[in-house]
Design an enzyme around this catalytic site. Structure first.
Site: not given
Ligand code: CA
Length: 422
Positions: A135, A140, A240, A247, A251
């Protein structure tokens, strides 16, 4: 400089000017013809070399390699030989395809060694043991933090100290060209405390790059940032896939699960770290200073242009994002050093993805979550239709390439069509 990277080296194979695969690239993949046996191949221009034929006709050293390294469903056995032997193999292929040599060019059996890429089927290049997803793009992570947490404190306190990652699933990693079905799962409707079951309404891509490893060290040992690139074979483009609505509900507290594991698509030619070496670049200044095991010397970032396109079923593709791998905060050497610092071992053919690669501006964001800013705005495609997320029958296409004044090398195309839920 490796002779294979010499920008003046030319091939006797005709190569279109805008090709991703000049003689300075020579990426590895797994190919077959007419539904036949799978073999290791190397791309050049609009052609590919069948390495098992190259071996059988005596062009490769039988003391270093065996027929089984090249007539193989995957590259893993070749990777088990390690970096030096694979590097020497690529150098040998580069020489044979270059204008410095006419041995292969004049071989009457050339039509059994070199094939048009359009006649070949490409397959998953490695049998992926373990898949890890990092990550590592600051833009992002900030965008997600702004949307879902606190715009003033978008990054969590650990983010600039740890290359954050999680263990993904390898069984559903698929090559370019394999369609996916829209995943189904639990979601929580707005203003409700009861989940419902059905097709995801917020299917998204994530623009990523992934690297593939050589065999690492024993369990308990670590790989330092200075050693890391000896354990990295090459890179592919990765999409991905993510189901944002699934999610959001699932999560907490252990992280993503069914929103992520239904599919991750990769491009089929692995571009070697050797070919990428001329495109190394410096990374961002890391502030605060990182712990000593994450410090590094030299350039470990790579300048790789990345494009994402959405193609509705009967329309031309529209570019929706243009990003660059150089935007990463954490580089591969740091990711691998962090991954193994606790003694975790890696195997040949493991895959480690960058995390979504967003740049600083909205036209460089690496997911529809960010491009549509959580569905609050839409983009218009070439046929006039609008998108906030990915619709059924859309094809998502990703491309990546590097260039300098002398050479352009690329990754080919990663293309995945989305079919309705099963
Ligand atoms: Ca990813």
């Amino acid at each position: 400089m490796l002779e294979s990277n010499n920008p003046r080296r030319q091939s006797w194979v005709e190569i279109p000017e805008d090709s991703d695969f000049p003689i300075q690239n020579l990426p590895f993949g797994i190919l077959s013809r007419n539904g036949g046996i799978k073999k290791v191949g190397v791309a050049i221009g609009n052609y590919a070399v069948d390495l098992s034929a190259l071996y059988d006709f005596g062009y490769l050293d039988p003391h270093e390699f065996s027929h089984d390294h090249f007539q193989n469903d995957y590259l893993n056995d070749l990777l088990s030989l390690g970096k030096e032997k694979v590097r020497a193999l690529r150098e040998r292929i580069s020489f044979l395809l270059s204008t410095d040599s006419n041995e292969l060019k004049n071989d009457t059996k050339l039509n059994q060694i070199l094939f048009k890429a359009s006649e070949l089927d490409m397959h998953l290049p490695v049998k992926i043991g373990d898949y890890t997803d990092f990550y590592s793009s600051e833009d992002h992570a900030r965008n997600v933090g702004k949307m879902f947490r606190d715009p003033e404190n978008a990054l969590l306190p650990n983010w600039k100290h740890i290359p954050v990652g999680y263990h993904g699933r390898s069984s559903s990693i698929i090559p370019s060209g394999v369609a996916i079905h829209r995943p189904k799962g639990q979601t929580i409707p707005k203003d409700s405390d009861q989940p419902i079951f059905g097709p995801s309404k917020l299917l998204d891509f994530e623009l990523e790059m992934a690297f593939i490893t050589y065999p690492g060290k024993e369990l308990g040992d670590s790989i330092s940032t200075s050693e890391a690139e000896d354990y990295i074979f090459g890179m592919v483009i990765m999409n991905d896939w993510s189901a944002r609505d699934i999610q959001k509900w699932e999560y907490v507290p252990l992280g993503p699960f069914l929103a992520k594991n239904f599919a991750s698509s990769i491009s089929t030619w692995i571009v070697t770290m050797d070919a990428l070496e001329p495109f190394q670049t410096s990374g961002p200044v890391q502030d605060p200073e990182v712990l000593s095991y994450l410090k590094y010397e030299g350039n470990h970032h790579y300048d790789i242009h990345l494009d994402v396109m959405i193609k509705p079923e009967n329309a031309e593709p529209t570019i929706v994002s243009q990003s660059n791998y150089k935007h990463m905060y954490w580089n591969m050497a740091q990711q691998l050093a962090h991954h193994t610092v606790n003694g975790c071992n890696i195997h040949g053919g493991d895959m480690m993805a960058s995390g979504t690669i967003s740049g600083p501006t909205p036209d460089s964001f690496g997911s529809m979550l960010e491009i549509s800013w959580q569905g609050t705005k839409s983009i218009t495609l070439s046929d006039g239709t609008e998108r906030k997320f990915i619709q059924d029958k859309d094809t998502v296409i990703m491309k990546g390439y590097c260039h300098n004044e002398d050479v352009r090398i690329g990754f080919g195309e990663l293309s995945t069509k989305v079919l309705p839920s099963k």
